[in-house]
Design an enzyme around this catalytic site. Structure first.
Site, PDB file in Angstrom:
ATOM      1  N   LYS A 141      29.140 107.990  58.165  1.00  0.00           N
ATOM      2  CA  LYS A 141      29.260 109.300  58.253  1.00  0.00           C
ATOM      3  C   LYS A 141      30.264 109.905  57.168  1.00  0.00           C
ATOM      4  O   LYS A 141      31.154 109.061  56.862  1.00  0.00           O
ATOM      5  CB  LYS A 141      30.001 109.662  59.763  1.00  0.00           C
ATOM      6  CG  LYS A 141      29.541 110.927  60.174  1.00  0.00           C
ATOM      7  CD  LYS A 141      28.163 110.993  60.483  1.00  0.00           C
ATOM      8  CE  LYS A 141      27.840 112.669  61.098  1.00  0.00           C
ATOM      9  NZ  LYS A 141      26.593 112.572  61.768  1.00  0.00           N
TER      10      LYS A 141
ATOM     11  N   ASN B  48      17.479 124.661  66.410  1.00  0.00           N
ATOM     12  CA  ASN B  48      16.311 123.956  65.774  1.00  0.00           C
ATOM     13  C   ASN B  48      15.649 122.871  66.842  1.00  0.00           C
ATOM     14  O   ASN B  48      14.614 122.979  67.197  1.00  0.00           O
ATOM     15  CB  ASN B  48      16.923 123.239  64.603  1.00  0.00           C
ATOM     16  CG  ASN B  48      15.694 122.251  64.080  1.00  0.00           C
ATOM     17  OD1 ASN B  48      15.783 121.176  64.576  1.00  0.00           O
ATOM     18  ND2 ASN B  48      14.995 122.569  63.057  1.00  0.00           N
TER      19      ASN B  48
HETATM   20  P1  NAD Z   1      21.332 124.703  65.844  1.00  0.00           P
HETATM   21  O1  NAD Z   1      22.647 125.129  65.109  1.00  0.00           O
HETATM   22  O2  NAD Z   1      20.005 125.083  65.198  1.00  0.00           O
HETATM   23  O3  NAD Z   1      21.345 125.254  67.531  1.00  0.00           O
HETATM   24  C1  NAD Z   1      22.113 125.265  68.288  1.00  0.00           C
HETATM   25  C2  NAD Z   1      22.006 126.145  69.391  1.00  0.00           C
HETATM   26  O4  NAD Z   1      23.137 125.984  70.368  1.00  0.00           O
HETATM   27  C3  NAD Z   1      22.007 127.618  69.035  1.00  0.00           C
HETATM   28  O5  NAD Z   1      20.829 128.148  69.616  1.00  0.00           O
HETATM   29  C4  NAD Z   1      23.233 128.052  69.394  1.00  0.00           C
HETATM   30  O6  NAD Z   1      23.226 129.405  69.726  1.00  0.00           O
HETATM   31  C5  NAD Z   1      23.492 127.368  70.671  1.00  0.00           C
HETATM   32  N1  NAD Z   1      24.771 127.138  71.288  1.00  0.00           N
HETATM   33  C6  NAD Z   1      26.009 127.286  70.659  1.00  0.00           C
HETATM   34  N2  NAD Z   1      27.083 127.366  71.371  1.00  0.00           N
HETATM   35  C7  NAD Z   1      26.423 127.272  72.588  1.00  0.00           C
HETATM   36  C8  NAD Z   1      26.887 127.390  73.939  1.00  0.00           C
HETATM   37  N3  NAD Z   1      28.327 127.468  74.067  1.00  0.00           N
HETATM   38  N4  NAD Z   1      26.159 127.333  75.212  1.00  0.00           N
HETATM   39  C9  NAD Z   1      25.021 127.568  74.827  1.00  0.00           C
HETATM   40  N5  NAD Z   1      24.298 127.314  73.613  1.00  0.00           N
HETATM   41  C10 NAD Z   1      25.096 127.371  72.647  1.00  0.00           C
HETATM   42  O7  NAD Z   1      21.673 123.252  65.993  1.00  0.00           O
HETATM   43  P2  NAD Z   1      20.402 121.927  66.425  1.00  0.00           P
HETATM   44  O8  NAD Z   1      20.302 121.413  64.974  1.00  0.00           O
HETATM   45  O9  NAD Z   1      19.395 122.583  67.287  1.00  0.00           O
HETATM   46  O10 NAD Z   1      21.476 120.747  67.028  1.00  0.00           O
HETATM   47  C11 NAD Z   1      21.658 120.827  68.344  1.00  0.00           C
HETATM   48  C12 NAD Z   1      22.316 119.580  68.943  1.00  0.00           C
HETATM   49  O11 NAD Z   1      21.557 118.668  68.601  1.00  0.00           O
HETATM   50  C13 NAD Z   1      23.508 119.382  68.293  1.00  0.00           C
HETATM   51  O12 NAD Z   1      24.533 118.656  69.233  1.00  0.00           O
HETATM   52  C14 NAD Z   1      23.241 118.499  67.377  1.00  0.00           C
HETATM   53  O13 NAD Z   1      24.384 117.591  66.704  1.00  0.00           O
HETATM   54  C15 NAD Z   1      22.240 117.580  67.907  1.00  0.00           C
HETATM   55  N6  NAD Z   1      21.351 116.616  66.939  1.00  0.00           N
HETATM   56  C16 NAD Z   1      20.713 117.641  66.047  1.00  0.00           C
HETATM   57  C17 NAD Z   1      19.747 116.933  65.317  1.00  0.00           C
HETATM   58  C18 NAD Z   1      18.790 117.683  63.913  1.00  0.00           C
HETATM   59  O14 NAD Z   1      17.859 117.239  63.657  1.00  0.00           O
HETATM   60  N7  NAD Z   1      18.964 118.777  63.968  1.00  0.00           N
HETATM   61  C19 NAD Z   1      19.664 115.556  65.275  1.00  0.00           C
HETATM   62  C20 NAD Z   1      20.454 114.683  66.205  1.00  0.00           C
HETATM   63  C21 NAD Z   1      21.216 115.676  67.042  1.00  0.00           C
END
Ligand code: NAD
Length: 407
Positions: free
Chosen positions: A103, A217
């Site tokens: 990381k 996403n």
């Molecule tokens: P993103 O930024 O596209 O979406 C995050 C969402 O969470 C948004 O809709 C945002 O408004 C919402 N959010 C933020 N604060 C909030 C709160 N207090 N209550 C409710 N909703 C809230 O991010 P993402 O890529 O969708 O990632 C989401 C999670 O998945 C994260 O924990 C990330 O680490 C994890 N993750 C993502 C990936 C990836 O490929 N994108 C891979 C592994 C893990």
């Protein structure tokens, strides 16, 4: 994750006990193999030079090159980077990928930089790190506040410094720069494949309801594919709040509304619901897909879902694990549930190394196969050891890593 590294060490020690691991192996898995700390100058638009601090933690490479994202955030801390690299080591092993864990991070608030400054920062970070990364050494990817464009800048800079063409040196690139088709959908879709397999094992049949916290996403793609498969998405939320409709919501229409208004709230035909209440809904499947620690000892007893699919990283605290276990709620750990993203990164790396590129349906088919295998391995271990899926995931991962280390 209250203290993510502590949680990792607890899980490691529990798995080590089951596997009767040598203390020497446990000791090696309790520290990163290498931690690179970088202080690098970046020229700002006003002509001044500012020194930024960054890290790259290379935790373990027994199974293959280190793998893990690079985060740009003002809260980046050495210990956090180490914890996340340990966690990536487990995730790659759970997904049965030929990768170790790493990381990276830079202490910066990217919102305070212009696009040109962000580009120079990305280039300077990777230039300083160039001897420590590479397709067979350490393969970075996007993380919080980094994206395909930043990966493209970093790759171009690395290739310039090294005087080689090496697209597999990092993943999460734009398709035009050697990225894989389907990466955008991968984490949500991978989570869906896992859910589908789990429901078969639990013999839970449709109609089934889902509530999703976080419509970004990952949350969107899970919602979309589940909706198309006949699941009823009854609640969705973002940072501004949630929406609820017991008759079901249409993810694509909610997305259009969110794109127009900036949030899911006030979507027509839905009732408002708070993020806290969404977690406590009586649904079949609850999907935390936003933040860490949202299911904790203060609300775990109120969770009514039959299944919790952890698409966010660390959404359930160790205290809450115990409470969910007692209630008979099945939770799929993040290291398995959201491993579709890193699995597709591996598919990107394979395409880069072979020079053969696949269309989206081929990528999805390969992702499906890999996720099913990962799920079955963890499920069988959980039955064999009579432990929950999180413990089983750690046992399977530590078994694979320690076997490779002994070799
Ligand atoms: P993103 O930024 O596209 O979406 C995050 C969402 O969470 C948004 O809709 C945002 O408004 C919402 N959010 C933020 N604060 C909030 C709160 N207090 N209550 C409710 N909703 C809230 O991010 P993402 O890529 O969708 O990632 C989401 C999670 O998945 C994260 O924990 C990330 O680490 C994890 N993750 C993502 C990936 C990836 O490929 N994108 C891979 C592994 C893990």
């Amino acid at each position: 994750m209250d203290n993510p590294f502590q949680s990792y060490l607890t899980q490691l020690n529990q798995a080590a006990k089951v596997l009767k691991l040598d203390q020497q192996i446990i000791d090696q898995l309790a520290v990163p193999k290498r931690l690179v700390e970088l202080n690098f100058p970046v020229k700002l638009d006003n002509g001044k030079i500012k020194i930024f601090k960054g890290f790259r933690s290379q935790f373990n490479n027994a199974l293959g090159p280190y793998k893990g994202g690079i985060r740009f955030h003002s809260d980046v801390h050495r210990d956090e980077v180490i914890a996340l690299s340990a966690w990536m080591t487990i995730k790659c092993a759970v997904a049965d990928l030929p990768f170790g864990g790493g990381k990276g991070g830079v202490i910066v608030d990217p919102k305070k930089l212009s696009t040109k400054e962000l580009k120079r920062l990305s280039q300077a970070y990777i230039r300083t790190l160039a001897d420590f990364v590479g397709q067979d050494l350490d393969v970075p990817a996007p993380d919080v506040n980094t994206n395909p464009q930043i990966m493209a800048w970093m790759l171009a800079e690395y290739e310039k410094v090294k005087q080689i063409k090496e697209p597999g040196m990092l993943t999460g690139k734009p398709v035009s720069a050697g990225g894989s088709q389907g990466r955008t959908e991968a984490t949500g879709l991978g989570g869906f494949f896992i859910l589908r397999e789990l429901l078969k094992m639990l013999k839970l049949k449709p109609p089934l309801t889902i509530a999703i916290q976080g419509f970004g996403n990952v949350g969107y793609w899970l919602a979309d594919v589940a909706h198309q498969d006949g699941f009823k998405i009854v609640a969705l939320s973002d940072s501004q709040g949630g929406i609820y409709n017991p008759d079901g919501l249409e993810p694509q229409k909610v997305l259009q509304h969110k794109q127009k208004t900036g949030s899911v709230i006030n979507y027509s035909g839905s009732k408002k619901i708070s993020n806290e209440k969404l977690l406590e809904l009586k649904v079949d499947i609850l999907v935390p897909a936003a933040l860490e620690n949202v299911i904790n000892k203060s609300n775990a007893a109120k969770i009514k879902a039959k299944v919790v699919l952890e698409l966010a990283n660390g959404p359930v605290t160790p205290d809450a694990d115990k409470i969910l276990d007692k209630k008979g709620i099945v939770f799929v750990p993040d290291v398995l549930a959201n491993s579709g993203g890193v699995t597709t990164s591996w598919l990107e790396w394979v395409q880069n190394k072979s020079g053969k590129y696949w269309p989206k349906p081929t990528v999805f088919k390969k992702l499906d196969t890999k996720m099913v295998k990962a799920f079955k391995d963890i499920w069988q271990e959980s039955k064999k050891q009579r432990v929950n899926l999180r413990k089983a995931a750690y046992i399977v991962a530590i078994k694979r890593i320690s076997r490779a280390m002994k070799k």
